[in-house]
Write a protein that holds these residues in place. Structure first.
Motif, PDB file in Angstrom:
ATOM      1  N   ILE A  23       0.704  -1.030   0.210  1.00 55.50           N
ATOM      2  CA  ILE A  23       0.058   0.089   0.116  1.00 55.50           C
ATOM      3  C   ILE A  23       1.024   1.266   0.145  1.00 55.50           C
ATOM      4  CG2 ILE A  23      -1.886   1.279   1.082  1.00 55.50           C
ATOM      5  CD1 ILE A  23      -2.620  -1.249   2.668  1.00 55.50           C
ATOM      6  N   LEU A  24       0.567   2.086  -0.980  1.00 54.65           N
ATOM      7  CA  LEU A  24       1.437   3.407  -1.100  1.00 54.65           C
ATOM      8  C   LEU A  24       0.357   4.230  -0.488  1.00 54.65           C
ATOM      9  CD1 LEU A  24       3.581   5.308  -2.065  1.00 54.65           C
ATOM     10  CD2 LEU A  24       2.499   5.425  -4.195  1.00 54.65           C
ATOM     11  N   ILE A  25       0.859   5.379   0.711  1.00 53.11           N
ATOM     12  CA  ILE A  25      -0.081   6.113   1.399  1.00 53.11           C
ATOM     13  C   ILE A  25       0.551   7.591   1.095  1.00 53.11           C
ATOM     14  CG2 ILE A  25      -0.940   6.855   3.607  1.00 53.11           C
ATOM     15  CD1 ILE A  25      -0.863   3.893   4.390  1.00 53.11           C
ATOM     16  N   HIS A  26      -0.196   8.374   0.866  1.00 53.70           N
ATOM     17  CA  HIS A  26      -0.033   9.717   0.617  1.00 53.70           C
ATOM     18  C   HIS A  26      -0.695  10.503   1.551  1.00 53.70           C
ATOM     19  CE1 HIS A  26       1.383  13.952  -0.823  1.00 53.70           C
ATOM     20  NE2 HIS A  26       1.989  13.353  -1.831  1.00 53.70           N
ATOM     21  N   ALA A  27      -0.129  11.182   2.610  1.00 52.91           N
ATOM     22  CA  ALA A  27      -0.887  11.828   3.627  1.00 52.91           C
ATOM     23  C   ALA A  27      -0.844  13.468   3.455  1.00 52.91           C
ATOM     24  CB  ALA A  27      -0.122  11.452   4.866  1.00 52.91           C
ATOM     25  N   GLY A  28      -1.134  13.764   2.048  1.00 52.87           N
ATOM     26  CA  GLY A  28      -1.393  15.436   1.838  1.00 52.87           C
ATOM     27  C   GLY A  28      -0.211  16.259   1.371  1.00 52.87           C
ATOM     28  N   ASP A  29      -0.923  17.292   0.975  1.00 49.02           N
ATOM     29  CA  ASP A  29       0.055  18.282   0.186  1.00 49.02           C
ATOM     30  C   ASP A  29       0.639  17.580  -0.511  1.00 49.02           C
ATOM     31  OD1 ASP A  29      -0.721  20.477   1.923  1.00 49.02           O
ATOM     32  OD2 ASP A  29       1.418  20.798   2.882  1.00 49.02           O
ATOM     33  N   CYS A  30      -0.014  16.928  -1.529  1.00 49.13           N
ATOM     34  CA  CYS A  30       0.432  16.318  -2.648  1.00 49.13           C
ATOM     35  C   CYS A  30       0.798  17.294  -4.043  1.00 49.13           C
ATOM     36  CB  CYS A  30      -0.554  15.205  -3.246  1.00 49.13           C
ATOM     37  SG  CYS A  30      -2.136  16.018  -3.485  1.00 49.13           S
ATOM     38  N   LEU A  31       0.181  18.615  -3.693  1.00 50.51           N
ATOM     39  CA  LEU A  31       0.156  19.598  -4.881  1.00 50.51           C
ATOM     40  C   LEU A  31       1.087  20.717  -4.368  1.00 50.51           C
ATOM     41  CD1 LEU A  31      -3.737  19.483  -5.990  1.00 50.51           C
ATOM     42  CD2 LEU A  31      -1.866  18.014  -6.672  1.00 50.51           C
ATOM     43  N   ARG A  52      -0.408  -2.521  -5.042  1.00 52.17           N
ATOM     44  CA  ARG A  52      -1.501  -3.167  -5.281  1.00 52.17           C
ATOM     45  C   ARG A  52      -2.843  -2.263  -4.704  1.00 52.17           C
ATOM     46  NH1 ARG A  52      -2.576  -7.217  -2.380  1.00 52.17           N
ATOM     47  NH2 ARG A  52      -0.928  -7.054  -0.987  1.00 52.17           N
ATOM     48  N   HIS A  53      -2.307  -1.216  -3.815  1.00 54.17           N
ATOM     49  CA  HIS A  53      -3.312  -0.316  -3.310  1.00 54.17           C
ATOM     50  C   HIS A  53      -2.745   0.915  -2.959  1.00 54.17           C
ATOM     51  CE1 HIS A  53      -5.912  -3.633  -2.421  1.00 54.17           C
ATOM     52  NE2 HIS A  53      -4.991  -4.308  -1.889  1.00 54.17           N
ATOM     53  N   LYS A  54      -3.376   2.116  -3.289  1.00 48.92           N
ATOM     54  CA  LYS A  54      -2.848   3.481  -3.092  1.00 48.92           C
ATOM     55  C   LYS A  54      -3.924   4.388  -2.259  1.00 48.92           C
ATOM     56  CE  LYS A  54      -0.487   2.481  -7.053  1.00 48.92           C
ATOM     57  NZ  LYS A  54      -0.826   1.686  -8.278  1.00 48.92           N
ATOM     58  N   ILE A  55      -3.475   4.963  -1.319  1.00 49.38           N
ATOM     59  CA  ILE A  55      -4.551   5.729  -0.474  1.00 49.38           C
ATOM     60  C   ILE A  55      -4.284   7.085  -0.553  1.00 49.38           C
ATOM     61  CG2 ILE A  55      -5.308   6.321   1.648  1.00 49.38           C
ATOM     62  CD1 ILE A  55      -5.108   3.440   2.361  1.00 49.38           C
ATOM     63  N   LEU A  56      -4.880   8.379  -0.805  1.00 47.11           N
ATOM     64  CA  LEU A  56      -4.648   9.692  -0.749  1.00 47.11           C
ATOM     65  C   LEU A  56      -5.647  10.536   0.250  1.00 47.11           C
ATOM     66  CD1 LEU A  56      -3.088  12.120  -2.060  1.00 47.11           C
ATOM     67  CD2 LEU A  56      -5.008  12.146  -3.879  1.00 47.11           C
ATOM     68  N   ILE A  57      -4.836  11.348   0.867  1.00 45.01           N
ATOM     69  CA  ILE A  57      -5.917  12.411   1.610  1.00 45.01           C
ATOM     70  C   ILE A  57      -5.143  13.940   1.350  1.00 45.01           C
ATOM     71  CG2 ILE A  57      -6.361  10.898   3.473  1.00 45.01           C
ATOM     72  CD1 ILE A  57      -4.441  12.723   5.216  1.00 45.01           C
TER      73      ILE A  57
END
Length: 218
Positions: A23-31, A52-57
């Motif tokens: 799982i790849l998790i991005h915890a924000g301020d992606c931009l 296999r899975h990605k999560i973004l907030i």
């Protein structure tokens, strides 16, 4: 299950060497600026990652996800986008929330106290992995304070700026892991009361994407 944690990439995601995992998790301020075009590029990048899975907030720089939510969320096709919502992956229950206490006039800001506490009260008691953009008070939340003579001293004063209301809410939860970013200077991890806390900020205090992703086998 191997979790690969990043945050605060500020549209420099293509400069980040991301290790493989489940799982790849991005915890924000992606931009960077917060545009739909930046978000579309991020989603294309997600499609190229092997996880296999990605999560973004979202985070406080991610304006389009606040101001144009329907159009922006429709662009996220290759990750699970969480906004005060949850998902379950192979028995692990995740909850994601973008809010941070008011600081100047950023996106997804709420006043400390009742306004932001209402968001934290929504976190289900059976959550295993919590993903918020900002840290709880007192845990990997120290920001370096600028001083006029800083270039002349070696010791840099710091201030804890995490959310006290979030810290209080954590007392009722039995988390396995809490992932966040926001405070670039406090990148790292530590364990308290059987919960692993991860500040996954990719950018340094100088907005250079040099902090490595944090990999956790949960």
């Amino acid at each position: 299950m191997r979790l690969v944690c990043i945050s605060d990439t500020h549209s420099m995601h293509r400069q980040v060497p991301v290790p493989d995992g489940d799982i790849l998790i991005h915890a924000g301020d992606c931009l960077g600026v917060g545009t739909l075009e930046e978000l579309e590029d991020l989603d294309n990048w997600f499609s190229e990652q092997p996880h296999r899975h990605k999560i973004l907030i979202a985070g406080n720089h991610d304006w389009c996800l606040q101001d144009e939510p329907e159009e922006a969320e429709a662009l996220v096709r290759n990750a699970i986008y969480l906004r005060d919502s949850g998902t379950e992956i192979e028995g692990l229950k995740f909850w994601g929330s973008p809010w941070t206490p008011v600081f100047f006039d950023w996106a997804f800001n709420l006043a400390r106290g009742e306004a932001i506490a209402e968001r934290w009260a929504q976190i289900p008691a059976d959550t295993d992995v919590l993903i918020t953009h900002g840290p709880p008070a007192g845990i990997l939340d120290e920001v370096i304070m600028a001083t006029q003579s800083q270039q002349m001293i070696s010791a840099k004063p710091s201030e804890s700026v995490g959310c006290e209301d979030l810290a209080r809410e954590l007392e009722r939860l039995k988390l396995k892991m809490h992932i966040f970013g926001h405070i670039h200077e406090s990148h790292g991890q530590e364990t308290r009361n059987d919960c692993l806390f991860v500040n996954a900020s990719t950018c340094t205090a100088n907005y250079k994407p040099l902090n490595p992703p944090i990999v956790v086998d949960l």
